[in-house]
Design an enzyme around this catalytic site. Structure first.
Site, PDB file in Angstrom:
ATOM      1  N   LYS A  22       5.263  -4.264   8.638  1.00 39.72           N
ATOM      2  CA  LYS A  22       4.452  -4.850   7.557  1.00 39.72           C
ATOM      3  C   LYS A  22       4.438  -3.948   6.325  1.00 39.72           C
ATOM      4  CE  LYS A  22      -0.487  -5.153   6.469  1.00 39.72           C
ATOM      5  NZ  LYS A  22      -0.804  -3.786   6.042  1.00 39.72           N
ATOM      6  N   ASN A  23       4.099  -2.660   6.522  1.00 38.48           N
ATOM      7  CA  ASN A  23       3.889  -1.819   5.345  1.00 38.48           C
ATOM      8  C   ASN A  23       5.189  -1.422   4.653  1.00 38.48           C
ATOM      9  OD1 ASN A  23       1.173  -2.127   5.524  1.00 38.48           O
ATOM     10  ND2 ASN A  23       0.789  -0.181   6.557  1.00 38.48           N
ATOM     11  N   ARG A  93      -3.692  -5.620  -0.684  1.00 39.45           N
ATOM     12  CA  ARG A  93      -3.576  -4.259  -1.186  1.00 39.45           C
ATOM     13  C   ARG A  93      -2.202  -4.009  -1.829  1.00 39.45           C
ATOM     14  NH1 ARG A  93      -6.816  -0.797  -3.114  1.00 39.45           N
ATOM     15  NH2 ARG A  93      -5.889   1.256  -3.191  1.00 39.45           N
ATOM     16  N   CYS A 117      -8.032  -4.410   3.102  1.00 39.36           N
ATOM     17  CA  CYS A 117      -9.061  -4.212   4.134  1.00 39.36           C
ATOM     18  C   CYS A 117     -10.226  -3.367   3.611  1.00 39.36           C
ATOM     19  CB  CYS A 117      -8.443  -3.500   5.337  1.00 39.36           C
ATOM     20  SG  CYS A 117      -7.475  -4.580   6.374  1.00 39.36           S
ATOM     21  N   ARG A 122     -10.777   2.770  -2.277  1.00 39.54           N
ATOM     22  CA  ARG A 122      -9.319   2.826  -2.307  1.00 39.54           C
ATOM     23  C   ARG A 122      -8.832   3.040  -3.740  1.00 39.54           C
ATOM     24  NH1 ARG A 122      -6.947  -1.229   2.263  1.00 39.54           N
ATOM     25  NH2 ARG A 122      -5.241   0.248   2.099  1.00 39.54           N
ATOM     26  N   PRO A 123      -8.955   4.293  -4.233  1.00 40.37           N
ATOM     27  CA  PRO A 123      -8.590   4.565  -5.623  1.00 40.37           C
ATOM     28  C   PRO A 123      -7.085   4.471  -5.851  1.00 40.37           C
ATOM     29  CG  PRO A 123      -9.102   6.617  -4.479  1.00 40.37           C
ATOM     30  CD  PRO A 123      -9.351   5.511  -3.503  1.00 40.37           C
ATOM     31  N   ILE A 124      -6.679   4.306  -7.124  1.00 41.95           N
ATOM     32  CA  ILE A 124      -5.241   4.338  -7.441  1.00 41.95           C
ATOM     33  C   ILE A 124      -4.959   5.389  -8.527  1.00 41.95           C
ATOM     34  CG2 ILE A 124      -4.673   1.994  -6.675  1.00 41.95           C
ATOM     35  CD1 ILE A 124      -4.718   1.181  -9.681  1.00 41.95           C
ATOM     36  N   ASP A 125      -5.829   6.410  -8.580  1.00 38.91           N
ATOM     37  CA  ASP A 125      -5.656   7.438  -9.614  1.00 38.91           C
ATOM     38  C   ASP A 125      -4.303   8.154  -9.514  1.00 38.91           C
ATOM     39  OD1 ASP A 125      -7.168   8.392  -7.181  1.00 38.91           O
ATOM     40  OD2 ASP A 125      -6.670  10.328  -8.047  1.00 38.91           O
ATOM     41  N   GLN A 126      -3.785   8.346  -8.302  1.00 38.00           N
ATOM     42  CA  GLN A 126      -2.499   9.042  -8.153  1.00 38.00           C
ATOM     43  C   GLN A 126      -1.323   8.171  -8.612  1.00 38.00           C
ATOM     44  OE1 GLN A 126      -2.339  12.430  -7.220  1.00 38.00           O
ATOM     45  NE2 GLN A 126      -4.520  12.078  -7.585  1.00 38.00           N
ATOM     46  N   ASP A 305      -3.794   3.886  11.119  1.00 41.13           N
ATOM     47  CA  ASP A 305      -3.736   2.445  11.415  1.00 41.13           C
ATOM     48  C   ASP A 305      -3.765   2.153  12.921  1.00 41.13           C
ATOM     49  OD1 ASP A 305      -3.625   2.117   8.717  1.00 41.13           O
ATOM     50  OD2 ASP A 305      -1.466   1.779   8.624  1.00 41.13           O
ATOM     51  N   ILE A 327      -8.441   9.963   6.988  1.00 38.47           N
ATOM     52  CA  ILE A 327      -7.828   9.265   5.839  1.00 38.47           C
ATOM     53  C   ILE A 327      -8.836   8.337   5.152  1.00 38.47           C
ATOM     54  CG2 ILE A 327      -5.902   7.795   5.070  1.00 38.47           C
ATOM     55  CD1 ILE A 327      -4.825  10.293   6.415  1.00 38.47           C
ATOM     56  N   ARG A 397      -2.940 -11.351   8.948  1.00 37.11           N
ATOM     57  CA  ARG A 397      -2.359 -10.671   7.785  1.00 37.11           C
ATOM     58  C   ARG A 397      -1.304  -9.661   8.211  1.00 37.11           C
ATOM     59  NH1 ARG A 397      -6.188  -7.317   5.336  1.00 37.11           N
ATOM     60  NH2 ARG A 397      -4.245  -6.515   4.534  1.00 37.11           N
TER      61      ARG A 397
HETATM   62  N1  EPU Z   1      -5.897   8.018  -2.370  1.00 41.07           N
HETATM   63  C1  EPU Z   1      -6.425   8.580  -3.508  1.00 41.07           C
HETATM   64  N2  EPU Z   1      -5.874   8.213  -4.704  1.00 41.07           N
HETATM   65  C2  EPU Z   1      -4.822   7.349  -4.812  1.00 41.07           C
HETATM   66  C3  EPU Z   1      -4.299   6.787  -3.628  1.00 41.07           C
HETATM   67  C4  EPU Z   1      -4.863   7.144  -2.416  1.00 41.07           C
HETATM   68  O1  EPU Z   1      -7.360   9.364  -3.467  1.00 41.07           O
HETATM   69  O2  EPU Z   1      -4.362   7.080  -5.929  1.00 41.07           O
HETATM   70  C5  EPU Z   1      -6.476   8.402  -1.052  1.00 41.07           C
HETATM   71  C6  EPU Z   1      -7.085   7.204  -0.306  1.00 41.07           C
HETATM   72  O3  EPU Z   1      -8.422   6.996  -0.699  1.00 41.07           O
HETATM   73  C7  EPU Z   1      -6.939   7.641   1.147  1.00 41.07           C
HETATM   74  C8  EPU Z   1      -5.640   8.477   1.144  1.00 41.07           C
HETATM   75  O4  EPU Z   1      -5.411   8.836  -0.218  1.00 41.07           O
HETATM   76  O5  EPU Z   1      -8.002   8.480   1.488  1.00 41.07           O
HETATM   77  C9  EPU Z   1      -4.423   7.748   1.674  1.00 41.07           C
HETATM   78  O6  EPU Z   1      -4.253   6.519   0.985  1.00 41.07           O
HETATM   79  P1  EPU Z   1      -2.824   5.833   0.796  1.00 41.07           P
HETATM   80  O7  EPU Z   1      -2.557   5.695  -0.650  1.00 41.07           O
HETATM   81  O8  EPU Z   1      -1.816   6.546   1.638  1.00 41.07           O
HETATM   82  O9  EPU Z   1      -3.115   4.399   1.391  1.00 41.07           O
HETATM   83  P2  EPU Z   1      -2.567   3.005   0.896  1.00 41.07           P
HETATM   84  O10 EPU Z   1      -1.206   3.191   0.288  1.00 41.07           O
HETATM   85  O11 EPU Z   1      -3.582   2.295   0.098  1.00 41.07           O
HETATM   86  C10 EPU Z   1      -1.244   2.474   3.073  1.00 41.07           C
HETATM   87  C11 EPU Z   1      -1.266   1.362   4.078  1.00 41.07           C
HETATM   88  C12 EPU Z   1      -2.518   1.441   4.920  1.00 41.07           C
HETATM   89  C13 EPU Z   1      -2.589   2.809   5.601  1.00 41.07           C
HETATM   90  C14 EPU Z   1      -2.469   3.935   4.560  1.00 41.07           C
HETATM   91  C15 EPU Z   1      -2.377   5.310   5.169  1.00 41.07           C
HETATM   92  C16 EPU Z   1      -0.067  -0.363   2.920  1.00 41.07           C
HETATM   93  C17 EPU Z   1      -0.089  -1.676   2.235  1.00 41.07           C
HETATM   94  N3  EPU Z   1      -1.205   0.089   3.377  1.00 41.07           N
HETATM   95  O12 EPU Z   1      -2.404   2.264   2.266  1.00 41.07           O
HETATM   96  O13 EPU Z   1      -2.376   0.452   5.904  1.00 41.07           O
HETATM   97  O14 EPU Z   1      -3.807   2.954   6.274  1.00 41.07           O
HETATM   98  O15 EPU Z   1      -1.291   3.728   3.762  1.00 41.07           O
HETATM   99  O16 EPU Z   1      -1.283   5.396   6.032  1.00 41.07           O
HETATM  100  O17 EPU Z   1       0.982   0.240   3.078  1.00 41.07           O
HETATM  101  C18 EPU Z   1      -3.072  -1.162   7.465  1.00 41.07           C
HETATM  102  O18 EPU Z   1      -1.872  -1.454   7.607  1.00 41.07           O
HETATM  103  O19 EPU Z   1      -3.961  -1.570   8.221  1.00 41.07           O
HETATM  104  C19 EPU Z   1      -3.452  -0.275   6.353  1.00 41.07           C
HETATM  105  C20 EPU Z   1      -4.687  -0.167   5.889  1.00 41.07           C
END
Ligand code: EPU
Length: 418
Positions: A22-23, A93, A117, A122-126, A305, A327, A397
């Site tokens: 999925k991811n 997401r 979820c 779930r910030p996107i600052d990075q 996950d 996480i 999903r």
């Molecule tokens: N984070 C920041 N800033 C950012 C991005 C992330 O502080 O700009 C923090 C998050 O708050 C979190 C950590 O960094 O504490 C990791 O977040 P990451 O960005 O890796 O998560 P994501 O990309 O939003 C993906 C998967 C998630 C999985 C995480 C961690 C997808 C669509 N989603 O999320 O999958 O938990 O990586 O491996 O790829 C799931 O499949 O059930 C799921 C939630």
């Protein structure tokens, strides 16, 4: 609306095939937008709602999509719109990958802020930091991210946190930037590597995905390609846990055993037997298992996950287990549902203390998010009596045909309309 009804207490036997990841798929499909000529023919696409959602979003942008079983053909040569602001975009997401893909190819985009979820902030600052480093102007207006650049120029970017989403999103944009980009402290998850391999098949020049530094040398354009998505590490982990929890003997095929090592190691520590072959794992278990401690961390650590399904099996393991969720700040919402079935779990912040019980009993429960749903299915399979799980749109999903796959292993599980 639908629910799953499970009569628990049966061991699992047989063979089950894992679907595409999925991811990985939810990043590869938006990445296909970046091909300015020729279709991307992508195989091993999982039949899940998040994928169907992305198909609709891409069609809305002007992509031509053909679906044939588990294959998807995406022709992005005539994209008409750079504006992705629909209900579907808000729902999931991974729609944030549209920002990196559109920015890379067209140097601008407007994408509604993503949903997903409810597992914490779930910030996107990075992601934004990376786009800005490449030369884009980024603003958030009326709930949408608006990005624009005269041109993108390669840069050196050090991520403050290890983020799957930021690593992939910035990699997408950097692929079509001028010059070289280095991403330091990137995520190393198998799906990050899969997206890099996909982009390279389209003509990109990405090296080091899966290591501590990713180097991307920008190219002028990308073209269509043929590609097959890797198997789903998390779906495989979920079935491994179910097999270990229920007892029995299950062969899980279409997997990359290396991606499952952290999960296999914990199940072995608990007393299950895991036999690895080239592209399958066999799980043998008596169902009587010992407690273990778990700390989730980025790959190659124990995946967040799989934490929720794991908490179910630990609920019936002998002794006290401690889970530390490093996480996501709010990934224990399923615990209240497990308690309705007799589990003995105390949550303190990001830690769950689980005292194993001898038996769990069926109840009416709900799936509060995707992996919570998987945790409840496993709970239903091991519990005495009948369990009804509501909110299974979350499960759909991310898990293809979950009741069909479990039924094939001998489980008593069915789907009913509410
Ligand atoms: N984070 C920041 N800033 C950012 C991005 C992330 O502080 O700009 C923090 C998050 O708050 C979190 C950590 O960094 O504490 C990791 O977040 P990451 O960005 O890796 O998560 P994501 O990309 O939003 C993906 C998967 C998630 C999985 C995480 C961690 C997808 C669509 N989603 O999320 O999958 O938990 O990586 O491996 O790829 C799931 O499949 O059930 C799921 C939630």
């Amino acid at each position: 609306m639908e629910k799953l009804i499970i009569k628990g207490g049966r061991p699992l036997f047989g063979e089950i095939e894992i679907s595409g990841a999925k991811n990985a798929a939810v990043a590869i499909i938006p990445a296909a937008i970046m091909a300015s000529e020729g279709p991307c023919n992508i195989d091993n696409i999982p039949n899940i709602e998040d994928v169907h959602c992305l198909e609709r979003i891409l069609q809305g942008l002007g992509c031509k999509i053909k679906v044939d079983n588990n294959s998807l053909s995406i022709d992005s040569s005539n994209i008409m719109s750079l504006d992705a602001c629909t209900e579907d975009v808000r729902r999931m997401r991974a729609s944030y990958y549209l920002i990196g893909a559109l920015l890379g190819r067209f140097k601008e985009a407007r994408v509604e802020l993503p949903g997903g979820c409810p597992i914490g902030v779930r910030p996107i600052d990075q992601h934004i930091k990376g786009f800005e480093a490449l030369g884009a102007k980024v603003k958030i207006e009326h709930g949408a991210v608006i990005v624009k650049a005269d041109k993108l120029v390669g840069a050196s970017i050090f991520f403050d946190v290890v983020s799957v989403g930021a690593t992939i999103n910035v990699m997408l944009a950097a692929t079509l930037a001028e010059g070289t980009t280095t991403l330091e402290n990137p995520a190393r998850e198998p799906h990050v590597v899969d997206v890099a391999n996909f982009l390279n098949s389209m003509g990109a020049n990405i090296k080091g995905a899966g290591t501590d530094v990713i180097r991307i040398t920008g190219v002028e354009k990308l073209k269509g390609c043929n590609y097959s998505v890797i198997p789903d590490q998390i779906e495989a982990g979920t079935y491994m846990i179910a097999a270990a929890a229920c007892g029995g003997e299950v062969v899980i095929t279409n997997v990359i055993p290396k991606h499952l090592e952290s999960i296999s190691a914990k199940l072995i520590e608990m007393g299950a037997e895991i036999i690895e072959e080239d592209d399958s794992v066999k799980v043998k278990s008596s169902g009587k298992l010992k407690s273990v401690n778990i700390k989730t961390s980025p790959y190659p650590g124990f995946p967040t996950d799989v934490q929720q399904p794991m908490s179910t099996i630990l609920s019936v393991a002998d002794g006290r287990s401690i889970i530390n969720e490093s996480i996501w700040e709010s990934r224990f919402k399923h615990v209240d549902e497990l308690k309705k079935m007799g589990a003995n779990i105390k949550v303190e912040g990001r830690t769950a203390i689980i005292d194993g019980v001898n038996r769990m009993t069926g109840a009416i429960v709900k799936a509060t998010d995707l992996r919570a749903g998987a945790a409840m299915v496993i709970a239903g399979l091991i519990a005495e009596g009948t369990t009804e799980i509501e909110g299974i749109d979350h499960i759909d999903r991310g898990y293809p045909n979950i009741e069909i796959k479990f039924k094939a292993l001998g489980a008593d599980i069915r789907r009913e309309s509410i």
